[in-house]
Scaffold this motif. Structure first.
Motif, short mmCIF file in Angstrom:
data_model
loop_
_atom_site.label_atom_id
_atom_site.label_comp_id
_atom_site.label_asym_id
_atom_site.label_seq_id
_atom_site.Cartn_x
_atom_site.Cartn_y
_atom_site.Cartn_z
N TYR A 145 0.83 -1.21 0.00
CA TYR A 145 0.00 0.00 0.00
C TYR A 145 0.86 1.26 0.00
CZ TYR A 145 -3.49 3.45 1.38
OH TYR A 145 -4.30 4.56 1.42
N PHE A 193 -2.69 -0.33 -9.59
CA PHE A 193 -3.40 -1.61 -9.52
C PHE A 193 -2.42 -2.78 -9.58
CE2 PHE A 193 -6.05 -4.98 -11.57
CZ PHE A 193 -6.93 -5.18 -10.52
N LEU A 231 -0.57 -3.32 -6.20
CA LEU A 231 -1.36 -4.00 -5.17
C LEU A 231 -1.57 -5.48 -5.49
CD1 LEU A 231 -4.03 -1.26 -4.40
CD2 LEU A 231 -2.05 -1.89 -3.02
N LEU A 232 -1.35 -5.88 -6.76
CA LEU A 232 -1.52 -7.29 -7.14
C LEU A 232 -0.28 -8.13 -6.89
CD1 LEU A 232 -3.48 -7.01 -10.52
CD2 LEU A 232 -4.36 -7.78 -8.32
N SER A 259 -7.52 -5.11 -4.11
CA SER A 259 -6.76 -4.15 -4.92
C SER A 259 -7.70 -3.20 -5.66
CB SER A 259 -5.87 -4.89 -5.91
OG SER A 259 -4.96 -5.74 -5.25
N THR A 286 -9.07 -0.75 -3.07
CA THR A 286 -8.03 0.12 -2.50
C THR A 286 -7.66 1.23 -3.48
OG1 THR A 286 -7.16 -1.76 -1.25
CG2 THR A 286 -5.74 0.16 -1.47
#
Length: 304
Positions: free
Chosen positions: A125, A209, A212-213, A248, A251
């Motif tokens: 994050y 994106f 976060l993956l 994700s 977020t």
């Protein structure tokens, strides 16, 4: 008396009236002198003809017109072949250089992504809030890895169960399903931010994106490793990777100031719609495959 040099009839003269040669008998020494005198008195054209004719009888003479012709032709053909072969070698060397450069670039990208992956895995994050457009390539690589690892998981599972249609059902279908799901996720985020009238950069969106993956990639790696040991643990890590995809999506959306303006739909409902659409796609695209695999594990006669 006939002159022995020029064959002129001189009568009884001691010397030839034409060439001046001595016509009287002489000793061997005088004969040698006479020969030198006759050579000196020989007509010019006779001596030139003899000197020109002599080299023509010498073996390997350079004046022979037919001898060097085939050699020249052979050298020309060999020279042409040499040029063509050297050109081919140059082209092959250039292709090798280009291939080596691509390999070197791939190695550099792999090293950069590995360092990026390890740094993101500890604080995804925090890293997501600092990435920019230059990290969009890392986001695409992460999504590609998720699609490949998901396909590898199903391919290994199908191969252990001796199922027909292994390549299509066990690799191609999950690969396409996962890739479509990830692309649709980005499209949903893009659409919601457009509805909310929020200014953003599409490449930065992909980078965020994809950042976060990264935990989903780690979860899929564990799923592929544990499939040899335990199906239940492998399925657990597979499900975790899907959960990370949902987290994700939300977020990335909630880091933007949603509902700043009076949008057509409230932000809560737009985010809810995005989650429902993603869940429906995963259920329709991958759910049938997962349910079929679970049925195979409990039914010895089941087939997909």
């Amino acid at each position: 008396m006939k002159c022995p040099v020029c064959n002129h009839e001189n009568g009884n003269a001691s010397f030839c009236e034409r060439c001046g040669s001595n016509l009287t008998p002489s000793s061997p020494t005088s004969d040698a002198v006479q020969g030198q005198q006759s050579a000196a008195a020989e007509p010019e054209y006779t001596r030139w003809s003899s000197t020109q004719a002599t080299p023509s009888h010498v073996p390997g003479s350079s004046n022979t017109p037919s001898a060097p012709r085939p050699v020249q032709q052979g050298s020309d053909s060999s020279s042409t072949a040499g040029h063509s072969s050297s050109g081919d070698n140059t082209a092959n060397q250039w292709n090798n250089i280009v291939q080596n450069e691509k390999v070197q670039q791939a190695k550099e990208v792999s090293k950069q992504y590995l360092s990026y992956f390890l740094s993101v895995l500890t604080r995804p994050y925090q890293t997501m809030k600092t990435v920019g457009e230059q990290h969009s390539i890392n986001g695409w690589i992460t999504m590609a890895l998720i699609a490949i690892l998901t396909s590898t998981y199903f391919l290994i599972t199908f191969s252990r169960m001796d199922v027909d249609g292994l390549f299509i059902a066990g690799f191609i279908r999950p690969l396409l399903f996962t890739a479509i799901s990830l692309i649709v996720s980005i499209a949903l985020i893009y659409a919601i931010l457009k509805i909310e009238k929020i200014t953003f950069r599409p490449k930065t969106l992909v980078a965020q994106f994809g950042t976060l993956l990264v935990p989903a990639v780690a979860s899929l790696v564990l799923a592929n490793l544990f499939i040899v040991i335990s199906y239940s643990i492998a399925i657990f890590f597979l499900v975790v990777s899907y959960v990370v995809t949902f987290v994700s999506l939300n977020t990335v959306l909630f880091q933007y100031p949603l509902n700043r303006t009076k949008a057509v739909i409230d932000s809560m409902y737009s985010v809810l719609i995005a989650n429902v659409v993603l869940f429906y796609m995963l259920y329709r695209l991958l759910g049938a495959t997962i349910i079929g695999l679970i049925g195979l594990m409990f039914s010895p006669y089941g087939r997909l």
